[in-house]
Write an enzyme that holds these catalytic residues in place. Structure first.
Site, PDB file in Angstrom:
ATOM      1  N   LYS A 107      41.640  44.202  50.415  1.00 39.02           N
ATOM      2  CA  LYS A 107      41.968  42.926  51.061  1.00 39.02           C
ATOM      3  C   LYS A 107      41.116  42.762  52.290  1.00 39.02           C
ATOM      4  O   LYS A 107      40.717  43.760  52.906  1.00 39.02           O
ATOM      5  CB  LYS A 107      43.440  42.908  51.479  1.00 39.02           C
ATOM      6  CG  LYS A 107      43.969  41.510  51.706  1.00 39.02           C
ATOM      7  CD  LYS A 107      44.351  40.898  50.386  1.00 39.02           C
ATOM      8  CE  LYS A 107      45.010  39.556  50.552  1.00 39.02           C
ATOM      9  NZ  LYS A 107      45.743  39.226  49.316  1.00 39.02           N
TER      10      LYS A 107
HETATM   11  N1  GLU Z   1      44.454  36.542  47.239  1.00 44.36           N
HETATM   12  C1  GLU Z   1      45.056  36.588  45.966  1.00 44.36           C
HETATM   13  C2  GLU Z   1      46.137  37.657  45.911  1.00 44.36           C
HETATM   14  O1  GLU Z   1      46.709  38.016  46.920  1.00 44.36           O
HETATM   15  C3  GLU Z   1      44.031  36.706  44.846  1.00 44.36           C
HETATM   16  C4  GLU Z   1      43.223  37.958  44.844  1.00 44.36           C
HETATM   17  C5  GLU Z   1      42.086  37.942  43.833  1.00 44.36           C
HETATM   18  O2  GLU Z   1      42.001  37.030  43.042  1.00 44.36           O
HETATM   19  O3  GLU Z   1      41.306  38.891  43.882  1.00 44.36           O
HETATM   20  O4  GLU Z   1      46.528  38.100  44.884  1.00 44.36           O
END
Ligand code: GLU
Length: 471
Positions: A107
């Site tokens: 993240k």
């Molecule tokens: N930000 C989104 C999540 O928390 C999508 C992450 C992604 O598609 O890699 O799942």
């Protein structure tokens, strides 16, 4: 305010993880390996804006590399700090394992309020942040693939993709360095709606499991069920729209940062969204009653509560007053560990974040595969499929007295395009993951809730891949 101290988001996530691992037979060493965040990179970078230097702080955290690339969004918010990105990165690991996308968890975040900056300034800030990450392979199609999250969207992903291309001009797979891009920049149909769509598919599958519905004291179908949605951003909006328009559920309250709208007869989500886009606020919407203080509306009687914005909105302070029969966590970490315990003791069924909002990363996976294969899904098969269907229809209609309705013919003749295939792949993924969780939930008296069941399914898969990987 409760006298008991609320754990941080990361601590909350670990408490939930620990509740599950104590039911497993894993060596303490392996548990620790899975639990810890492998690395968090923090960068302070300067951008010359408005005649001065401005310093920004960004993070990219890699929780687990049991599979690569690692995957997870980049958020722009003032709440971003190491604790938050690490909690979110760990959730990505469990989420990806649960929906069987072949990624580790990561993240990123930038501590910024995007509303403070003009579009061209945001582009400069985003490109500079991306530069810092790209040069360290923290954005890379084979190693680390970001996506949108709170405060970011297609626009930011397009800038990141372009920045990567500028720095890697001969990488033929450059477009796979980030997902959630606009369609014209290598994106995929259905990615924007994906997380909200996934919430809808998760609830539909829940309502196909009578035993699970019974645990929540619910009967029937989604039709007519009273729903409260907290946060009408991308995820909340799409979930509320699909559930009200397609499943005929009733959205009786929508909460936003500047108030809430309630309407016992159901709120028209499209009208409300248009109002917000036109006026910048939920206020003065005439399709319901406006309340300046939004939080009490989360405590109204309802069947399903959908927290779809920030973490920790259901906490020790308000958990006791929540009256929903079930909660589906469209946001990451909306229920703190303490609130989770209170709600469990009250018999509220919670469909946990690591499953409920996995629709986003699932469709990101499809986009990544599309970018690596350099061809749109359905491009080769669609017309051929239609031709074969037409042949069958002609043959059937040539039999005397046989007439097929126009509605049937139209539906049957329609060959699947990319959006159809994405939705079908997402539905299948959400169903399969739900079935694995539900089966685990009912496999032992000790597994009392869906969150623990989801963690168990997920940790088992991560552990299995660590065992075969060799550290
Ligand atoms: N930000 C989104 C999540 O928390 C999508 C992450 C992604 O598609 O890699 O799942």
């Amino acid at each position: 305010m409760s006298a008991i101290k609320e754990p941080t988001f990361r601590e909350s996530t670990e408490i939930m993880f620990n509740r599950a691992v104590r039911l497993m037979d894993l060596s303490p060493g392996l548990v620790e390996k899975i639990r810890v965040c492998n690395a968090t990179y923090k960068v302070n970078f300067g951008v010359r804006l408005r005649g001065d230097f401005h310093t920004f702080t960004g993070y990219r955290s890699v929780h687990s590399e049991h599979m690569e690339p690692v995957k997870g969004g980049i958020r722009y918010a003032l709440s971003v700090d190491q604790d938050e990105v690490e909690a979110l990165a760990s959730l990505m690991t469990y989420k990806c394992a649960l929906v069987e996308t072949p990624f580790g968890g990561a993240k990123g975040g930038l501590c910024i309020d995007p509303r403070d900056w003009e579009e061209n300034e945001l582009e400069q800030i985003t490109r500079r942040f991306a530069y810092e990450l790209i040069k360290r392979d923290l954005i890379n199609p084979a190693q680390n693939v970001p996506a949108p999250d709170m405060g970011t969207g297609e626009r930011e992903m397009a800038w990141i993709a372009d920045q990567y291309l500028r720095m890697n001009t001969t990488d033929i797979n450059n477009r796979a360095c980030v997902t959630g891009k606009p369609l014209n920049a290598g994106g995929i149909a259905g990615r924007v709606e994906a997380t909200g769509r996934g919430v809808q598919y998760a609830l539909q599958e829940f309502f196909r499991h009578p035993k699970d519905m019974e645990m929540a004291g619910l009967t029937g179908t989604l039709k007519g069920k009273n729903i409260i949605v907290q946060g009408l951003g991308n995820v909340g909006y799409h979930a509320a729209k699909f559930l009200s328009e397609e499943d005929e559920a009733k959205v009786i309250a929508v909460l936003e940062f500047d108030g809430a709208i309630t309407n016992p007869d159901g709120i028209n989500i499209e009208d409300l969204k248009s109002h917000i886009l036109a006026t910048g606020s939920i206020k003065s919407f005439d399709g319901g009653i406006y309340h300046a203080e939004s939080s009490p509306s989360m405590e109204l009687d309802c069947d399903i509560l959908i927290p779809a914005a920030m973490e920790s909105v259901i906490n020790l302070e308000n958990a006791d007053r929540i009256k929903a029969k079930m909660i589906i966590e469209a946001a990451n970490g909306p229920v703190t560990a303490g609130a989770d315990e209170i709600l469990r003791n009250k018999g509220v069924v919670i469909i946990p974040d690591l499953y409920a909002n996995a629709g986003g990363v699932t469709v990101s996976y499809f986009e990544w595969v599309k970018n690596l294969s350099h061809i749109r899904f359905g491009r080769m098969q669609r017309r051929q499929e239609e031709t074969r269907h037409r042949l069958l229809i002609e043959e059937l209609e040539s039999i005397e007295g046989n007439h097929l309705s126009d509605r049937f013919k139209q539906k049957y003749l329609h060959g699947a395009g990319e959006l159809d295939l994405v939705r079908s792949g997402l539905d299948d993924t959400m169903r399969a993951a739900y079935q694995a969780i539900s089966e685990k939930w009912h496999s032992s008296e000790e597994i009392t809730d869906m969150r623990t069941a989801a963690f168990l399914v997920s940790i088992e898969r991560v552990a299995k891949s660590y065992r075969t990987k060799g550290l």
